[in-house]
Write a protein that holds these residues in place. Sequence first.
Motif, mmCIF file in Angstrom:
data_model
loop_
_atom_site.group_PDB
_atom_site.id
_atom_site.type_symbol
_atom_site.label_atom_id
_atom_site.label_comp_id
_atom_site.label_asym_id
_atom_site.label_seq_id
_atom_site.Cartn_x
_atom_site.Cartn_y
_atom_site.Cartn_z
ATOM 1 N N LEU A 17 -2.020 55.208 -30.721
ATOM 2 C CA LEU A 17 -1.244 55.131 -31.862
ATOM 3 C C LEU A 17 0.032 55.919 -31.620
ATOM 4 O O LEU A 17 0.157 57.074 -31.101
ATOM 5 C CB LEU A 17 -2.086 56.207 -33.163
ATOM 6 N N ASP A 18 1.093 55.259 -32.176
ATOM 7 C CA ASP A 18 2.461 55.952 -32.025
ATOM 8 C C ASP A 18 2.507 57.111 -32.932
ATOM 9 O O ASP A 18 3.276 58.074 -32.406
ATOM 10 C CB ASP A 18 3.539 54.910 -32.582
ATOM 11 N N MET A 19 1.922 57.175 -34.040
ATOM 12 C CA MET A 19 1.875 58.216 -35.033
ATOM 13 C C MET A 19 0.477 58.632 -35.420
ATOM 14 O O MET A 19 0.032 58.259 -36.561
ATOM 15 C CB MET A 19 2.562 58.016 -36.081
ATOM 16 N N PRO A 20 -0.312 59.386 -34.310
ATOM 17 C CA PRO A 20 -1.485 59.955 -34.883
ATOM 18 C C PRO A 20 -1.813 60.761 -36.085
ATOM 19 O O PRO A 20 -2.719 60.676 -36.772
ATOM 20 C CB PRO A 20 -2.116 60.820 -33.551
ATOM 21 N N TRP A 21 -0.515 61.275 -36.375
ATOM 22 C CA TRP A 21 -0.750 62.339 -37.585
ATOM 23 C C TRP A 21 0.295 61.566 -38.724
ATOM 24 O O TRP A 21 1.472 61.745 -38.490
ATOM 25 C CB TRP A 21 -0.290 63.746 -37.250
ATOM 26 N N GLN A 22 -0.217 61.128 -39.856
ATOM 27 C CA GLN A 22 0.613 60.618 -40.991
ATOM 28 C C GLN A 22 0.250 61.095 -42.118
ATOM 29 O O GLN A 22 -1.276 61.089 -42.420
ATOM 30 C CB GLN A 22 0.742 59.161 -40.741
ATOM 31 N N VAL B 93 -9.031 65.193 -40.444
ATOM 32 C CA VAL B 93 -9.178 64.547 -38.911
ATOM 33 C C VAL B 93 -10.212 63.787 -38.531
ATOM 34 O O VAL B 93 -11.308 63.810 -38.851
ATOM 35 C CB VAL B 93 -9.542 66.106 -38.190
ATOM 36 N N ASP B 94 -9.548 62.534 -38.173
ATOM 37 C CA ASP B 94 -10.094 61.417 -37.831
ATOM 38 C C ASP B 94 -10.391 61.573 -36.371
ATOM 39 O O ASP B 94 -9.848 61.311 -35.541
ATOM 40 C CB ASP B 94 -9.087 60.253 -38.015
ATOM 41 N N ALA B 95 -11.943 61.949 -36.239
ATOM 42 C CA ALA B 95 -12.342 62.008 -34.908
ATOM 43 C C ALA B 95 -13.688 60.813 -34.705
ATOM 44 O O ALA B 95 -14.639 60.911 -34.277
ATOM 45 C CB ALA B 95 -13.084 63.116 -34.684
ATOM 46 N N THR B 96 -13.503 59.525 -35.682
ATOM 47 C CA THR B 96 -14.640 58.639 -35.785
ATOM 48 C C THR B 96 -14.613 57.913 -34.559
ATOM 49 O O THR B 96 -15.553 57.320 -34.158
ATOM 50 C CB THR B 96 -14.057 57.629 -36.703
ATOM 51 N N GLY B 97 -13.535 57.877 -33.577
ATOM 52 C CA GLY B 97 -13.895 57.156 -32.315
ATOM 53 C C GLY B 97 -13.302 55.746 -32.353
ATOM 54 O O GLY B 97 -12.395 55.491 -31.589
ATOM 55 N N SER B 98 -13.374 55.059 -33.536
ATOM 56 C CA SER B 98 -12.849 53.766 -33.833
ATOM 57 C C SER B 98 -11.459 54.049 -34.487
ATOM 58 O O SER B 98 -10.618 53.095 -34.508
ATOM 59 C CB SER B 98 -13.674 53.021 -34.714
ATOM 60 N N GLY C 83 -8.981 62.223 -30.231
ATOM 61 C CA GLY C 83 -9.786 61.663 -29.512
ATOM 62 C C GLY C 83 -9.593 59.862 -29.339
ATOM 63 O O GLY C 83 -8.448 59.482 -29.343
ATOM 64 N N ASP C 84 -10.768 59.003 -29.488
ATOM 65 C CA ASP C 84 -10.419 57.668 -29.107
ATOM 66 C C ASP C 84 -10.047 57.048 -30.388
ATOM 67 O O ASP C 84 -9.534 55.911 -30.423
ATOM 68 C CB ASP C 84 -11.896 56.986 -28.793
ATOM 69 N N ALA C 85 -9.746 57.654 -31.506
ATOM 70 C CA ALA C 85 -9.311 57.521 -32.858
ATOM 71 C C ALA C 85 -7.790 57.257 -32.640
ATOM 72 O O ALA C 85 -7.068 56.566 -33.293
ATOM 73 C CB ALA C 85 -9.516 58.250 -34.100
ATOM 74 N N ALA C 86 -7.098 58.100 -31.636
ATOM 75 C CA ALA C 86 -5.842 58.173 -31.210
ATOM 76 C C ALA C 86 -5.480 57.567 -29.908
ATOM 77 O O ALA C 86 -4.361 56.993 -29.857
ATOM 78 C CB ALA C 86 -5.133 59.662 -31.322
ATOM 79 N N VAL C 87 -6.411 57.584 -28.986
ATOM 80 C CA VAL C 87 -5.940 57.093 -27.683
ATOM 81 C C VAL C 87 -7.329 56.566 -26.978
ATOM 82 O O VAL C 87 -8.430 57.185 -27.074
ATOM 83 C CB VAL C 87 -5.455 58.313 -26.809
ATOM 84 N N ARG C 88 -7.151 55.245 -26.373
ATOM 85 C CA ARG C 88 -8.209 54.775 -25.725
ATOM 86 C C ARG C 88 -7.848 54.764 -24.334
ATOM 87 O O ARG C 88 -7.057 53.808 -24.105
ATOM 88 C CB ARG C 88 -8.762 53.587 -26.204
ATOM 89 N N LEU C 89 -8.512 55.244 -23.353
ATOM 90 C CA LEU C 89 -8.192 55.095 -21.861
ATOM 91 C C LEU C 89 -9.155 54.426 -21.236
ATOM 92 O O LEU C 89 -10.264 54.884 -21.595
ATOM 93 C CB LEU C 89 -7.891 56.554 -21.236
#
Length: 449
Positions: A290-295, A189-194, A302-308
């Motif tokens: 990301l268009d495909m957060p799970w690959q 699970v990538d929750a790195t923020g970047s 989190g911000d690894a997948a979406v930045r608002l």
Amino acid sequence: MVEIRPLSHVAVVGGGTVASLAAIALARSLPVSRISLVPCAIPGEALADHAVSGGAALQRLHARIGIGDPLLFARAGATPWLATRYRGFGHVGDFFVGHGVAARDPAGGFAAEPSLASLLAAQERWLLPEQEGSGALDLLLRFDLDAYRAGLHALAEQAGVHVTLPAVASGVPGLRLENGKTLEADLVVDATGSGWVRAGQPHATWRDWGQDAQLQRLCRSSASVAMRASLSDTVTKVGAGYWMEQPGRHQTSWMACWADAQDDARMQRALESASGTRVSEPIAFRPGRLDMPWQGNVVAIGDAAVRLAPLGNLNLHLAAAQILLLLDLLPREASPFAECAEFNRRAGLLADDAQDFVRCQQRKEGSALLAQRVDQFSRRGWIPELAEGCIPADNWAQLLIGLGVKPGTLPRLQALPEEEVQRAARAREATRARLLSTAHLFGSDQSNS
């Protein structure tokens, strides 16, 4: 018969709030699996990890993993967050978007009247859970970030989460720890923020939301509380940017957000003047998803997948919604995962809905669905509900009314006698007045606990 093998090892990579919440949630949901929390640096642009509040999705996630509000009040410096005040946005001065039920007419359409939560927040008043009318309010909370993170770390330890050596971005496939070894896991699970873990996988396409002078710069500040805590956050429009104030029990958090590096000095001065404290150096962030957060065996949250942009304080709310979605679609066997496509579809809908809410606050065009929402609201006083919506319809209605969009009339309301409509409006006003008269002034011992 094919034997289904449960996940033996899940690694959550990240050093902030999102990673801790995900690790606790996975440990609760996969008691026979090994859950590792792999620390790494928290980037300044990871808005969900720096958030001091979350919406209804965070509330649901807390309930699912056993974090009660009394614990947050006692250990995390929590205070009620009842509404957000917008200054400089509407045509008629300040307006509030309250957390709870919006005003409705006798036919069930939205009425151009303030919600009970908004009225209470404007007067800094609060209804206790046992009082009449409290069911129309959503108890959302702000918290002290350091205390909240410390509490999550303790809960992760209690849940059996194993904390490893820190991870480093090595530029090569695989999850490398600082000692040079590679950590193997069935699911990462990538929750790195970047998002550097997911970036090393195929198809890490980023859908850029940075066009049209979208907010892409920010700075922060915080100060010890020198004023009474408030039930409301405040968002103030400053030229083409905004600054936000979140007053908590122990400190007030401030953030400014704007579009262009040319405005750095001006926005820093504006925030310093508003907060009375020094502010951080400007930070660049890249809105999008990301268009495909799970690959493969890596899923970004989190911000690894979406930045608002932080308008509406949706960052941690959206991250919590992603974690809840992951729990609903947890795979029961090793990669390749059949759940990837459905997660990507639903996570994309959640992200796009949140982005529409941000764009609406900026008075900018969003998706076709946003245009449909505004059209349906202005013609019929109705907000289409989404199965994968991120923002409650009641919040949408209050925002649109505040921005000057008058709700239309449902056909069934037109069929009601005018006397009945007026009588219902007077009854709503009388009920609100009675509830306000019984509410407690926020800051008293009763309303703070």
